[in-house]
Write a protein that holds these residues in place. Sequence first.
Motif, PDB file in Angstrom:
ATOM      1  N   SER A  80       0.806  -1.227   0.000  1.00 34.98           N
ATOM      2  CA  SER A  80       0.000   0.000   0.000  1.00 34.98           C
ATOM      3  C   SER A  80       0.836   1.272   0.000  1.00 34.98           C
ATOM      4  O   SER A  80       0.590   2.183   0.784  1.00 34.98           O
ATOM      5  CB  SER A  80      -0.937   0.010   1.221  1.00 34.98           C
ATOM      6  N   PRO A  81       1.838   1.382  -0.876  1.00 32.08           N
ATOM      7  CA  PRO A  81       2.684   2.579  -0.865  1.00 32.08           C
ATOM      8  C   PRO A  81       1.958   3.800  -1.412  1.00 32.08           C
ATOM      9  O   PRO A  81       1.258   3.726  -2.417  1.00 32.08           O
ATOM     10  CB  PRO A  81       3.852   2.181  -1.774  1.00 32.08           C
ATOM     11  N   GLU A  82       2.131   4.940  -0.734  1.00 32.77           N
ATOM     12  CA  GLU A  82       1.538   6.210  -1.152  1.00 32.77           C
ATOM     13  C   GLU A  82       2.602   7.298  -1.079  1.00 32.77           C
ATOM     14  O   GLU A  82       3.222   7.486  -0.029  1.00 32.77           O
ATOM     15  CB  GLU A  82       0.360   6.586  -0.256  1.00 32.77           C
ATOM     16  N   ALA A  83       2.813   8.001  -2.183  1.00 31.28           N
ATOM     17  CA  ALA A  83       3.838   9.038  -2.252  1.00 31.28           C
ATOM     18  C   ALA A  83       3.303  10.376  -1.766  1.00 31.28           C
ATOM     19  O   ALA A  83       2.131  10.703  -1.969  1.00 31.28           O
ATOM     20  CB  ALA A  83       4.340   9.168  -3.689  1.00 31.28           C
ATOM     21  N   ILE A  84       4.191  11.160  -1.151  1.00 34.96           N
ATOM     22  CA  ILE A  84       3.869  12.518  -0.747  1.00 34.96           C
ATOM     23  C   ILE A  84       5.182  13.282  -0.609  1.00 34.96           C
ATOM     24  O   ILE A  84       6.226  12.686  -0.304  1.00 34.96           O
ATOM     25  CB  ILE A  84       3.045  12.537   0.564  1.00 34.96           C
ATOM     26  N   ARG A  85       5.143  14.578  -0.868  1.00 33.35           N
ATOM     27  CA  ARG A  85       6.333  15.415  -0.773  1.00 33.35           C
ATOM     28  C   ARG A  85       6.212  16.328   0.443  1.00 33.35           C
ATOM     29  O   ARG A  85       5.177  16.953   0.648  1.00 33.35           O
ATOM     30  CB  ARG A  85       6.493  16.254  -2.043  1.00 33.35           C
ATOM     31  N   ASP A  86       7.276  16.410   1.254  1.00 36.26           N
ATOM     32  CA  ASP A  86       7.198  17.201   2.483  1.00 36.26           C
ATOM     33  C   ASP A  86       7.525  18.671   2.218  1.00 36.26           C
ATOM     34  O   ASP A  86       7.891  19.051   1.098  1.00 36.26           O
ATOM     35  CB  ASP A  86       8.074  16.581   3.580  1.00 36.26           C
ATOM     36  N   PRO A  87       7.362  19.543   3.223  1.00 35.42           N
ATOM     37  CA  PRO A  87       7.599  20.970   3.005  1.00 35.42           C
ATOM     38  C   PRO A  87       9.025  21.321   2.591  1.00 35.42           C
ATOM     39  O   PRO A  87       9.250  22.415   2.056  1.00 35.42           O
ATOM     40  CB  PRO A  87       7.252  21.580   4.369  1.00 35.42           C
ATOM     41  N   ASN A  88       9.987  20.427   2.829  1.00 36.90           N
ATOM     42  CA  ASN A  88      11.357  20.642   2.361  1.00 36.90           C
ATOM     43  C   ASN A  88      11.573  20.161   0.934  1.00 36.90           C
ATOM     44  O   ASN A  88      12.678  20.286   0.400  1.00 36.90           O
ATOM     45  CB  ASN A  88      12.353  19.929   3.280  1.00 36.90           C
ATOM     46  N   GLY A  89      10.530  19.577   0.332  1.00 38.48           N
ATOM     47  CA  GLY A  89      10.643  19.055  -1.018  1.00 38.48           C
ATOM     48  C   GLY A  89      11.137  17.626  -1.089  1.00 38.48           C
ATOM     49  O   GLY A  89      11.364  17.102  -2.187  1.00 38.48           O
ATOM     50  N   GLN A  90      11.298  16.956   0.058  1.00 37.21           N
ATOM     51  CA  GLN A  90      11.771  15.565   0.063  1.00 37.21           C
ATOM     52  C   GLN A  90      10.614  14.600  -0.154  1.00 37.21           C
ATOM     53  O   GLN A  90       9.489  14.832   0.304  1.00 37.21           O
ATOM     54  CB  GLN A  90      12.490  15.254   1.379  1.00 37.21           C
ATOM     55  N   LEU A  91      10.921  13.513  -0.844  1.00 40.56           N
ATOM     56  CA  LEU A  91       9.927  12.505  -1.179  1.00 40.56           C
ATOM     57  C   LEU A  91       9.772  11.509  -0.037  1.00 40.56           C
ATOM     58  O   LEU A  91      10.754  11.066   0.561  1.00 40.56           O
ATOM     59  CB  LEU A  91      10.358  11.769  -2.451  1.00 40.56           C
ATOM     60  N   HIS A  92       8.513  11.163   0.269  1.00 41.05           N
ATOM     61  CA  HIS A  92       8.191  10.115   1.229  1.00 41.05           C
ATOM     62  C   HIS A  92       7.315   9.079   0.544  1.00 41.05           C
ATOM     63  O   HIS A  92       6.460   9.425  -0.277  1.00 41.05           O
ATOM     64  CB  HIS A  92       7.415  10.676   2.422  1.00 41.05           C
ATOM     65  N   ILE A  93       7.512   7.822   0.902  1.00 38.58           N
ATOM     66  CA  ILE A  93       6.590   6.747   0.541  1.00 38.58           C
ATOM     67  C   ILE A  93       6.078   6.161   1.856  1.00 38.58           C
ATOM     68  O   ILE A  93       6.830   5.525   2.598  1.00 38.58           O
ATOM     69  CB  ILE A  93       7.269   5.650  -0.299  1.00 38.58           C
ATOM     70  N   VAL A  94       4.815   6.418   2.165  1.00 36.06           N
ATOM     71  CA  VAL A  94       4.209   5.876   3.371  1.00 36.06           C
ATOM     72  C   VAL A  94       3.516   4.570   2.989  1.00 36.06           C
ATOM     73  O   VAL A  94       2.776   4.515   2.001  1.00 36.06           O
ATOM     74  CB  VAL A  94       3.219   6.877   3.986  1.00 36.06           C
ATOM     75  N   TYR A  95       3.783   3.518   3.761  1.00 35.67           N
ATOM     76  CA  TYR A  95       3.322   2.180   3.373  1.00 35.67           C
ATOM     77  C   TYR A  95       2.735   1.454   4.575  1.00 35.67           C
ATOM     78  O   TYR A  95       2.860   1.903   5.729  1.00 35.67           O
ATOM     79  CB  TYR A  95       4.485   1.376   2.781  1.00 35.67           C
ATOM     80  N   SER A  96       2.097   0.316   4.320  1.00 36.27           N
ATOM     81  CA  SER A  96       1.522  -0.518   5.376  1.00 36.27           C
ATOM     82  C   SER A  96       2.425  -1.720   5.625  1.00 36.27           C
ATOM     83  O   SER A  96       2.943  -2.327   4.682  1.00 36.27           O
ATOM     84  CB  SER A  96       0.126  -0.996   4.992  1.00 36.27           C
ATOM     85  N   ALA A  97       2.601  -2.049   6.909  1.00 33.83           N
ATOM     86  CA  ALA A  97       3.457  -3.164   7.308  1.00 33.83           C
ATOM     87  C   ALA A  97       2.665  -4.159   8.142  1.00 33.83           C
ATOM     88  O   ALA A  97       1.632  -3.819   8.727  1.00 33.83           O
ATOM     89  CB  ALA A  97       4.655  -2.645   8.109  1.00 33.83           C
TER      90      ALA A  97
END
Length: 276
Positions: A129-146
């Motif tokens: 269940s990976p979901e991408a989002i960009r933080d206020p610093n412009g860095q990429l995150h992939i939030v996933y389910s474990a």
Amino acid sequence: MWTDSRNLGEVWAPEIVTDGGRYYIYFSAGRGTAHRMYAIHSASPASGYTAERQLALPDGKWAIDGSLFTFNGQRWFVWSGWAGDTNIEQNIYLSRMSDPLTPTGSRYVISQPRESWERVVGNPFINESPEAIRDPNGQLHIVYSANGSWSDQYCLADLRLRAGGDPTYVWDWYKSNGCLFGSNRSTMMAGWDPTLYVNGPGHHSFVLLNGDIATSPPAGPRFPLMYHGVPKGTAYSWANRHWYTGTFCWWGNTTYRRANVPGPTADTGFSIKFFE
């Protein structure tokens, strides 16, 4: 919008985004070892969709929970899948996309379920269940389910790409040191609290304008998300899951630590707080 007229079976996890003025819905379909990613698209969000088209993901292995996003001008596809043809563990993979329907080049593993807190419930061990989002610093995150989605150990965790990092290089990704949204204190990252009202929250969707990670919210305010879970006091099962609305906000100056891998052992930046 679409019907499984070819009897692909087990249609899972539709994800809608826009690209170039068209709406794209990605979903997994198949039975058993046959699950693959498909897409339909339309100029309108609620009608006029094409027939499904299977995405030719690199290596052609079992694949679920895929979604398209753009980061630094490059389209990417992220999904959960198997390394081979057996159900040992589910990893998170990335592939470049030349357009919303065409993967190009190799697939790159960016996360495997190897930490103790994401191996509480396995057989198989799971990152999905990976979901991408960009933080206020412009860095990429992939939030996933474990952990297994059939248990109340299901939870959300974070992968943060280091500033200036290469999304295809696994050691440029730093993993949260525990669950960020879960119902068991023993697996939560230090400073994060377990849920009060639901068990096993997982497979979220960030509510972003047109699904565009460039519309990620600023630090401070809370913004909406969706997730599923089971009400506390109810037997945990897929049949008892409900959709919930919640909120999230960026949480700054958070260090993720690791050991026995290439590169620096710590990375500090934004993490995420989730609220029921």
